[in-house]
Enzyme design. Sequence first.
Site, PDB file in Angstrom:
ATOM      1  N   PRO A   2      13.094  93.616  69.102  1.00 20.54           N
ATOM      2  CA  PRO A   2      13.215  94.137  67.729  1.00 20.54           C
ATOM      3  C   PRO A   2      14.658  94.221  67.228  1.00 20.54           C
ATOM      4  CG  PRO A   2      11.650  95.438  68.967  1.00 20.54           C
ATOM      5  CD  PRO A   2      12.365  94.570  69.951  1.00 20.54           C
ATOM      6  N   GLU A   3      15.014  93.234  66.400  1.00 21.82           N
ATOM      7  CA  GLU A   3      16.295  93.244  65.704  1.00 21.82           C
ATOM      8  C   GLU A   3      15.996  93.502  64.234  1.00 21.82           C
ATOM      9  OE1 GLU A   3      18.688  89.817  66.857  1.00 21.82           O
ATOM     10  OE2 GLU A   3      17.653  89.703  68.771  1.00 21.82           O
ATOM     11  N   LYS A  59      19.026  98.230  63.304  1.00 19.96           N
ATOM     12  CA  LYS A  59      17.778  98.198  64.071  1.00 19.96           C
ATOM     13  C   LYS A  59      17.072  99.546  64.086  1.00 19.96           C
ATOM     14  CE  LYS A  59      20.062  94.893  67.132  1.00 19.96           C
ATOM     15  NZ  LYS A  59      20.572  94.682  68.501  1.00 19.96           N
ATOM     16  N   ARG A 250      24.264  88.690  78.351  1.00 13.43           N
ATOM     17  CA  ARG A 250      23.043  88.147  77.761  1.00 13.43           C
ATOM     18  C   ARG A 250      23.118  86.626  77.766  1.00 13.43           C
ATOM     19  NH1 ARG A 250      22.467  92.936  78.326  1.00 13.43           N
ATOM     20  NH2 ARG A 250      22.139  94.472  76.707  1.00 13.43           N
TER      21      ARG A 250
END
Length: 261
Positions: A2-3, A59, A250
Amino acid sequence: MPELPDVETFRRYVGATALHQRVSKTRVTGRSLLKGTTPAGLGRALHGRTFEKTDRHGKYLFIALDSGGWLVLHFGMTGELHYYRHDGKEPDYTQFLVSFGNDYELAYSAPRKLGRISLADSPPAFVAAQGLGPDALTLDEKTFMALLAGSRGSLKPWLMDQKKIAGIGNVYSDEILFQARLHPGTAAARLDRAAQRRLFRAMHTVLEKAIKAGAQPERMPRSFLLPRREKGGRCPKCGTGLATTRAGGRTAWYCPRCQKK
DNA sequence: AGGACGCCCTGTTCGC
DNA sequence: TGCGAACAGGGCGTCC
């Protein structure tokens, strides 16, 4: 993941389903998600209240209570919202459940409990306390340029830094850089005017198109990298096999042919 | 200041 | 086939 586009989709979902209904009960399972409050404190704040409106910054989703306070939700990696008529069942991994007097429920579910549930006096107060930067969609081009010019690191971590710009995470930073034809490791300060502009435009169009697609990969434009961000994935523009690199712990996905340093 | 790294958290995928 | 390691990644804290 969820961005910003996902959270905006949740925001619209709450606005379309859960407003103006009296809260009859709350239940917290994922206690570790609560920050600055307790299951009882959350219950006291919500019981007998209605949700009046919604807001979003980066967010974070904000839900206004008719008492004047705000409920704050962050979805971590795997958080989701489900509004449904109570029938004894509830979504798997429900961490926080709000029951309304009309027999409907709003469930916050998250298999990995990496999100956050809080109470706040107002969205701006919360944003300030968290030190969040301006929201990626309300940020104007001039401010964007100034922020960019003053940075020394590379583009990908810069885009993902919530204290600089709020709302962009690993997945959408890849998409934005791909659409702007910039390598994730490009030094932020090295961009010329045209590239800065391209990056700003890409940020806007990517986020807006993703929101339009309801943040669902299968509904994104064909030109998007996002649905191909996996082993064996190919560039939607030139067909070259996608490459990965690490940034901030990441995995960054990019096209080695379209995105040169 | 920026970035690498570990941690939280758990379901899924990978490699030997 | 089976089991443990690695991975997914948002955010935070620590360290260099």
